[in-house]
Design a protein around this motif. Sequence first.
Motif: not given
Length: 450
Positions: A408-426
Amino acid sequence: MATPDSLTDTAPAPVSLPEALRFWCKLGFISFGGPAGQIAIMHAELVERRRWISEQRFLHALNYCMLLPGPEAQQLATYLGWLMHRSLGGVLAGALFVLPSLAILIGLSWIYLRFGQQPLVAGIFLGLKPAVTALVLHAAWRIGRRTLKNRWLLAIAVASFIAIFALDLPFPAIVLAAAAVGAAGARWAPQVFAAGGGGHAAASTSHGPALIDDLTPTPAHARFRRGGLLRVLAIGLGLWAGGMALLVATQGWQGTLATMAWFFTKAALLTFGGAYAVLPYVYQGAVEQHQWLTGAQMIDGLALGETTPGPLIMVVAFVGFVGGWGQQVLGPDAPFAGAALAACVVTFFTFLPSFIFILAGGPLVEATHGRLGFTAPLTAITAAVVGVILQLALFFAWHTLWPQGWSGPFAWPSAGIAVAAALALFRFQVGVLPLLGSCAAAGLLLQWLA
């Protein structure tokens, strides 16, 4: 954050059981922030502000609870309630730590199943799933940083990752193997498994005399007695056997409720290292083996568990609710009643061992604290847990970024949220609730723009 009372030379007045219960009930509704946040709340209230217990006695209880499987914050509440007001106080303190979360999760789980496909709810979970992926990855890093003090412990973590990711070995087998390595290491390489600082060192700040102070004699009910140990074990095991017998008698050994009770009893005995440590085992059993819910629903349940008070292991109530709803444990005409019953059954069998550990083992296990032969297997298990949690993070990432599978297609919006969340945590150490709120808002925005 509570502020300490003005320092005095006198200890507070004795605390009645009703007064203590009002605090434990309040704690059940405000205990956000995971075990670290929950323990911080108890320390601020009980050590600094109310002075019900001294710093040293509080930390002594906490260190004991951290040696046990199960949610350490809930066990700490049970321990302190037991120390102050005997077994009844411990049972009520531990129960009130859990029951508000159970009631809230039952309500949220019903909303999720009934309205989860509505745009509003779907948008919220669109943002929460990537946040959960980042949270699990951050948990692996946080536990690993505290645990993997040398290359041997790192090797145990790598081996456990390979065992569950590549070899698909069951989580209990990994735990037992790690415990065996730790037991051998205590004898042949004690320096590898020795405690390496950190942890919960005692603070030097004095908050004034406490009701249970450093030199306060151990209450009579908290001293070890063989008869008391046997009595608590008999009651605890009797409750477990009675509950299991009732489920088997009404629905059979292969019935959904009996199967859940047996499965989550085993899960309760494997929760070394916190709730994230047992999630892979819950996933293997609940998703792959019994198919009570899907992998995507498991991620959604973890998101709900992160947003409610109480221990994170309460996600098992969501698993029970969804499984009871899908399996129609009380028939097709009573889906909510059956699901709520399943959630309560799962919660009972998950937390019953914690009460037994505290009420029966408190006076006995405290004597073993600090002995390497006892702590080394737990150190090895915690190291193995790091690799298992990392595998869980990869699993969540796969379901979040490729929701329709690799084809299936790659979920780019979810990837963006995940990267932002990881940056906020780390990078910025953002709290769990602000993180989840921001990601949910981002998911709603993406749903509205779609």
